[in-house]
Design a protein around this motif. Structure first.
Motif, PDB file in Angstrom:
ATOM      1  N   UNK A   1     -19.465  21.446  17.680  1.00 27.14           N
ATOM      2  CA  UNK A   1     -20.398  21.094  18.750  1.00 27.14           C
ATOM      3  C   UNK A   1     -20.483  22.271  19.721  1.00 27.14           C
ATOM      4  N   UNK A   2     -21.632  22.343  20.362  1.00 26.66           N
ATOM      5  CA  UNK A   2     -21.833  23.456  21.299  1.00 26.66           C
ATOM      6  C   UNK A   2     -22.701  23.001  22.455  1.00 26.66           C
ATOM      7  N   UNK A   3     -22.443  23.579  23.616  1.00 25.55           N
ATOM      8  CA  UNK A   3     -23.299  23.330  24.770  1.00 25.55           C
ATOM      9  C   UNK A   3     -24.596  24.097  24.574  1.00 25.55           C
ATOM     10  N   UNK A   4     -25.692  23.444  24.858  1.00 21.76           N
ATOM     11  CA  UNK A   4     -26.998  24.088  24.758  1.00 21.76           C
ATOM     12  C   UNK A   4     -27.514  24.360  26.164  1.00 21.76           C
ATOM     13  N   UNK A   5     -28.331  25.381  26.274  1.00 21.33           N
ATOM     14  CA  UNK A   5     -28.957  25.742  27.540  1.00 21.33           C
ATOM     15  C   UNK A   5     -30.077  24.746  27.846  1.00 21.33           C
ATOM     16  N   UNK A   6     -30.102  24.204  29.054  1.00 20.91           N
ATOM     17  CA  UNK A   6     -31.160  23.267  29.457  1.00 20.91           C
ATOM     18  C   UNK A   6     -32.296  24.068  30.090  1.00 20.91           C
ATOM     19  N   UNK A   7     -33.482  23.951  29.496  1.00 20.15           N
ATOM     20  CA  UNK A   7     -34.656  24.652  30.009  1.00 20.15           C
ATOM     21  C   UNK A   7     -35.089  24.040  31.333  1.00 20.15           C
ATOM     22  N   UNK A   8     -35.671  24.866  32.196  1.00 18.17           N
ATOM     23  CA  UNK A   8     -36.125  24.367  33.494  1.00 18.17           C
ATOM     24  C   UNK A   8     -37.631  24.534  33.646  1.00 18.17           C
ATOM     25  N   UNK A   9     -38.168  23.785  34.612  1.00 19.60           N
ATOM     26  CA  UNK A   9     -39.595  23.774  34.892  1.00 19.60           C
ATOM     27  C   UNK A   9     -40.120  25.207  34.935  1.00 19.60           C
ATOM     28  N   UNK A  10     -41.265  25.403  34.306  1.00 18.22           N
ATOM     29  CA  UNK A  10     -41.840  26.733  34.196  1.00 18.22           C
ATOM     30  C   UNK A  10     -41.757  27.242  32.764  1.00 18.22           C
ATOM     31  N   UNK A  11     -40.814  26.678  31.977  1.00 18.91           N
ATOM     32  CA  UNK A  11     -40.715  27.035  30.568  1.00 18.91           C
ATOM     33  C   UNK A  11     -41.772  26.243  29.794  1.00 18.91           C
ATOM     34  N   UNK A  12     -42.607  26.954  29.063  1.00 16.25           N
ATOM     35  CA  UNK A  12     -43.727  26.335  28.334  1.00 16.25           C
ATOM     36  C   UNK A  12     -43.275  25.301  27.301  1.00 16.25           C
ATOM     37  N   UNK A  13     -42.056  25.454  26.774  1.00 15.00           N
ATOM     38  CA  UNK A  13     -41.542  24.511  25.771  1.00 15.00           C
ATOM     39  C   UNK A  13     -41.561  23.075  26.301  1.00 15.00           C
ATOM     40  N   UNK A  14     -41.329  22.923  27.594  1.00 14.61           N
ATOM     41  CA  UNK A  14     -41.245  21.590  28.196  1.00 14.61           C
ATOM     42  C   UNK A  14     -42.600  20.874  28.231  1.00 14.61           C
ATOM     43  N   UNK A  15     -43.669  21.624  28.032  1.00 13.08           N
ATOM     44  CA  UNK A  15     -45.011  21.042  28.122  1.00 13.08           C
ATOM     45  C   UNK A  15     -45.630  20.784  26.750  1.00 13.08           C
ATOM     46  N   UNK A  16     -44.857  20.999  25.701  1.00 10.55           N
ATOM     47  CA  UNK A  16     -45.367  20.828  24.338  1.00 10.55           C
ATOM     48  C   UNK A  16     -44.966  19.474  23.760  1.00 10.55           C
ATOM     49  N   UNK A  17     -45.796  19.001  22.843  1.00 12.34           N
ATOM     50  CA  UNK A  17     -45.566  17.726  22.168  1.00 12.34           C
ATOM     51  C   UNK A  17     -44.554  17.936  21.041  1.00 12.34           C
ATOM     52  N   UNK A  18     -43.549  17.077  20.983  1.00  6.85           N
ATOM     53  CA  UNK A  18     -42.508  17.192  19.957  1.00  6.85           C
ATOM     54  C   UNK A  18     -42.947  16.547  18.652  1.00  6.85           C
ATOM     55  N   UNK A  19     -42.457  17.115  17.560  1.00  7.45           N
ATOM     56  CA  UNK A  19     -42.782  16.619  16.221  1.00  7.45           C
ATOM     57  C   UNK A  19     -41.799  15.527  15.794  1.00  7.45           C
ATOM     58  N   UNK A  20     -42.321  14.607  14.997  1.00  6.73           N
ATOM     59  CA  UNK A  20     -41.514  13.522  14.456  1.00  6.73           C
ATOM     60  C   UNK A  20     -40.422  14.103  13.555  1.00  6.73           C
ATOM     61  N   UNK A  21     -39.243  13.496  13.615  1.00  8.37           N
ATOM     62  CA  UNK A  21     -38.153  13.890  12.731  1.00  8.37           C
ATOM     63  C   UNK A  21     -38.402  13.258  11.365  1.00  8.37           C
TER      64      UNK A  21
END
Length: 167
Positions: A1-21
């Motif tokens: 297991x590993x800690x992941x970096x949490x993205x913050x407001x302003x990162x474009x990734x946060x505004x994208x639609x996620x794909x179904x698993x």
């Protein structure tokens, strides 16, 4: 297991639609395990995969209504029913230091898959219902700031609570 970096407001990734698993494999299990560890380390109550830069429909959250608290893993979650209304102060790990009043349901039911692809439904009240809604909105590229009715200064709010307690 590993800690992941949490993205913050302003990162474009946060505004994208996620794909179904579609694949329930070791890679998904690693993502979920990493998200669990990241959530536990963050002091938050919920975390969606886009917040760690992965555009998949995966959420981990704490069911604080359970004793002891339980980490809930949700794959491909959708809120299928909600009732009631509560106006509560909300924040987000991806928008650190920002809080505001948001109206959320007092009760919600979610349908999701577990890490092995099995479908299940789960109900939640209060903060858990709030979390179901908040985290699934992340999967569609939305931040809670879009729903804020009034921003709150948490220091001011806490001082007010302390004054009430002193009376």
């Amino acid at each position: 297991m590993a800690l992941r970096n949490i993205l913050t407001q302003g990162d474009e990734q946060l505004l994208k639609h996620s794909r179904k698993v579609e694949k329930f494999d070791a890679r998904l299990h690693t993502l979920i395990d990493d998200m669990r560890e990241t959530l536990e380390n963050s002091g938050g109550v919920g975390l969606a995969a886009p917040q760690v830069g992965v555009l998949r429909r995966v959420v981990v959250l704490l069911d604080i209504n359970k004793d002891p608290e339980e980490v809930v893993e949700l794959v491909n979650p959708e809120v299928i029913e909600q009732r009631g209304e509560q106006r509560i102060v909300e924040g987000c790990l991806s928008v650190p230091g920002v809080y505001g009043y948001v109206t959320r349901p007092t009760w919600a039911k979610i349908r999701a898959q577990d890490r092995d692809g099995n479908w299940f439904e789960r109900e939640g009240e209060g903060v858990v219902a709030q979390c179901f809604c908040h985290e699934t909105e992340h999967l569609d590229g939305h931040l809670f700031t879009e729903k804020v009715e009034e921003y709150v200064d948490m220091d001011e709010l806490q001082r007010g609570d302390e004054e009430e307690d002193a009376e």
